[in-house]
Enzyme design. Structure first.
Site, PDB file in Angstrom:
ATOM      1  N   GLY A   1      -9.654  -9.338  -0.493  1.00 32.35           N
ATOM      2  CA  GLY A   1      -8.463  -9.931   0.105  1.00 32.35           C
ATOM      3  C   GLY A   1      -8.198 -11.357  -0.321  1.00 32.35           C
ATOM      4  O   GLY A   1      -7.079 -11.708  -0.733  1.00 32.35           O
TER       5      GLY A   1
ATOM      6  N   ARG B   1       0.826  -1.213   0.000  1.00 33.86           N
ATOM      7  CA  ARG B   1       0.000   0.000   0.000  1.00 33.86           C
ATOM      8  C   ARG B   1       0.860   1.262   0.000  1.00 33.86           C
ATOM      9  O   ARG B   1       0.461   2.284  -0.578  1.00 33.86           O
ATOM     10  CB  ARG B   1      -0.953  -0.026   1.195  1.00 33.86           C
ATOM     11  CG  ARG B   1      -2.079  -1.033   1.008  1.00 33.86           C
ATOM     12  CD  ARG B   1      -3.069  -1.048   2.136  1.00 33.86           C
ATOM     13  NE  ARG B   1      -4.254  -1.827   1.775  1.00 33.86           N
ATOM     14  CZ  ARG B   1      -5.268  -2.073   2.567  1.00 33.86           C
ATOM     15  NH1 ARG B   1      -5.274  -1.585   3.808  1.00 33.86           N
ATOM     16  NH2 ARG B   1      -6.294  -2.786   2.158  1.00 33.86           N
TER      17      ARG B   1
ATOM     18  N   LYS C   1     -19.990 -17.663   2.025  1.00 34.55           N
ATOM     19  CA  LYS C   1     -21.414 -17.494   2.322  1.00 34.55           C
ATOM     20  C   LYS C   1     -22.161 -16.613   1.327  1.00 34.55           C
ATOM     21  O   LYS C   1     -21.708 -15.528   0.984  1.00 34.55           O
ATOM     22  CB  LYS C   1     -21.569 -16.893   3.729  1.00 34.55           C
ATOM     23  CG  LYS C   1     -21.073 -17.809   4.843  1.00 34.55           C
ATOM     24  CD  LYS C   1     -21.334 -17.199   6.203  1.00 34.55           C
ATOM     25  CE  LYS C   1     -20.923 -18.148   7.318  1.00 34.55           C
ATOM     26  NZ  LYS C   1     -21.218 -17.585   8.656  1.00 34.55           N
TER      27      LYS C   1
ATOM     28  N   GLY D   1     -13.641  -3.558   1.256  1.00 38.31           N
ATOM     29  CA  GLY D   1     -15.033  -3.127   1.359  1.00 38.31           C
ATOM     30  C   GLY D   1     -15.460  -2.201   0.244  1.00 38.31           C
ATOM     31  O   GLY D   1     -16.580  -2.304  -0.266  1.00 38.31           O
TER      32      GLY D   1
END
Length: 396
Positions: free
Chosen positions: A354, A36, A197, A377
């Site tokens: 990720g 990053r 999920k 996100g």
């Protein structure tokens, strides 16, 4: 949406408040992965080359609105200076008279790093007073932190409303890649969505079935889809309570002429561990005492055939339990095929999340994709079709 870039703003002699992502992993007081940090170098160097004075704003961890030495950005100062090749001055606050004095004393070619914005409760609350205090620090605002753009915080949204604003090079690259992938893509468009999920990706699936031509479902999510069709998935990870929701998603896909690809054959085993005995069976023939841990070879062939006809790929989530060999086979095969097609100029490939980045790294193809997002996100919310406050503010 139109937004300004560094090319659109005169920065000569101006103090440029630059929101960056320095939320790096730290081990024993040292930066464990400088990816990053390296990704913000083009923006900071460009500001310097244009005569601007970059003042870096960032968050680190979750200090819950008050100073905490465990979350100080001092840990990134040295690796940041090394990556940039210029001196970096650190100030132990991001607002106040002393911080402003440090900024005003900046020399040309120098960079100032201010302390963690989340040491103030006003950051996450997007408090107007705190945003005003931040704005007093500079003349221009540049946002280069797409990974934080889904948060309406003072340093991501509030500042953009108060100063002349632009997207940094990393933000510009990310937004351009995403626009090519879902905004105005070349068709056919394929999305690969995996992970454990269905319940965590309902908004994502609902948006994608209206936007893509083919939706490949993998991982534990595929087990839930198979179970919703009445197939016995044995001891596999599956959300049986999501059956009615899954059937609604499949109906919406039919209505939108989006083809959903589920596994036609699977790799099964008694447990998830390296070296365990495995079998390949039809997707509807999982033994009651075993679990599905990867897609089988016929499914891999179907995925690669779809990719060969595609022009655009969006990828979020692995196809199998890729962390454990040999259950990485389908993910690696699909990733290598996508990389091959991308290098040949046949495919625009955009991936993020990720686990997805880790899977592409495992396949050794991360650098061969058109764009791989380091944002978690924010990337997911963009795929869900949601407005990202930090991006919307740049266009305001």
């Amino acid at each position: 949406m139109a937004w300004k870039t560094l090319d659109d703003i005169d920065m000569a002699g101006k103090i440029v408040l630059t929101r960056v992502d320095l939320n790096v992993p730290v081990d024993d007081g040292r930066v464990a992965d400088a990816t990053r940090i390296e990704r913000i170098v083009p923006t900071v160097r460009d500001i310097l080359d244009r005569g601007g004075k970059p003042v870096l704003l960032a968050h680190f961890g979750r200090p819950k609105g008050k100073p905490n030495p465990d979350y100080s950005l001092t840990v990134v100062r040295e690796p940041l200076a090394e990556a940039l090749g210029v001196p970096v001055t650190f100030h132990p606050d991001c607002i106040g008279a002393e911080a402003r004095a440090t900024v005003e004393e900046m020399r040309e070619g120098e960079v100032v790093l201010l302390e963690n914005t989340r040491f103030h409760a006003g950051e996450e609350a997007n408090d107007a007073g705190f945003a005003e205090e931040l704005a007093k620090m500079g003349d221009i605002y540049v946002n280069d932190a797409f990974s934080a753009a889904h948060r309406a915080h003072a340093s991501t949204e509030g500042l953009a409303r108060r100063l002349p604003s632009a997207a940094g090079r990393l933000m510009e690259a990310e937004l351009s890649a995403l626009e090519k992938a879902l905004g105005s893509p070349e068709r056919p468009v394929v999305a690969i969505v995996g992970g454990a999920k269905v319940s965590t990706k309902l908004d994502l699936l609902a948006n994608l079935v209206r936007k893509v031509d083919h939706l490949v479902i993998g991982g534990g999510m595929a087990n839930t889809f198979l179970a919703a069709e009445g197939i016995d998935v044995g001891r596999s990870l599956a959300e049986h309570e999501m059956a009615s929701t899954v059937r609604k998603i499949m109906a919406a896909a039919d209505e939108a002429a989006c083809e959903i690809l589920l596994p036609v054959d699977v790799v099964v085993a008694h447990e998830l561990k390296p070296g365990v005995e495995t079998r390949v069976v039809s997707a509807d023939a999982c033994p009651a005492d075993q679990m599905i841990l990867d897609a089988g070879p016929r499914t891999i062939d179907k995925i690669t055939a779809i990719l060969a006809e595609a022009r655009t790929l969006i990828w979020n989530g692995p196809v199998g339990a890729f962390e454990t060999t040999p259950f990485d086979a389908a993910t690696v095969a699909a990733a290598q095929k996508a990389a091959e097609l991308t290098k040949a100029g046949h495919l625009i490939s955009v991936a993020g999340g990720g686990d997805t980045v880790a899977a592409l790294n495992r396949a050794g193809v991360t650098d061969d994709f058109t764009y791989v997002s380091s944002a978690g996100g924010a990337f997911l919310e963009w795929m869900e079709g949601k407005t990202l406050p930090g991006v919307a503010a740049l266009g305001g």
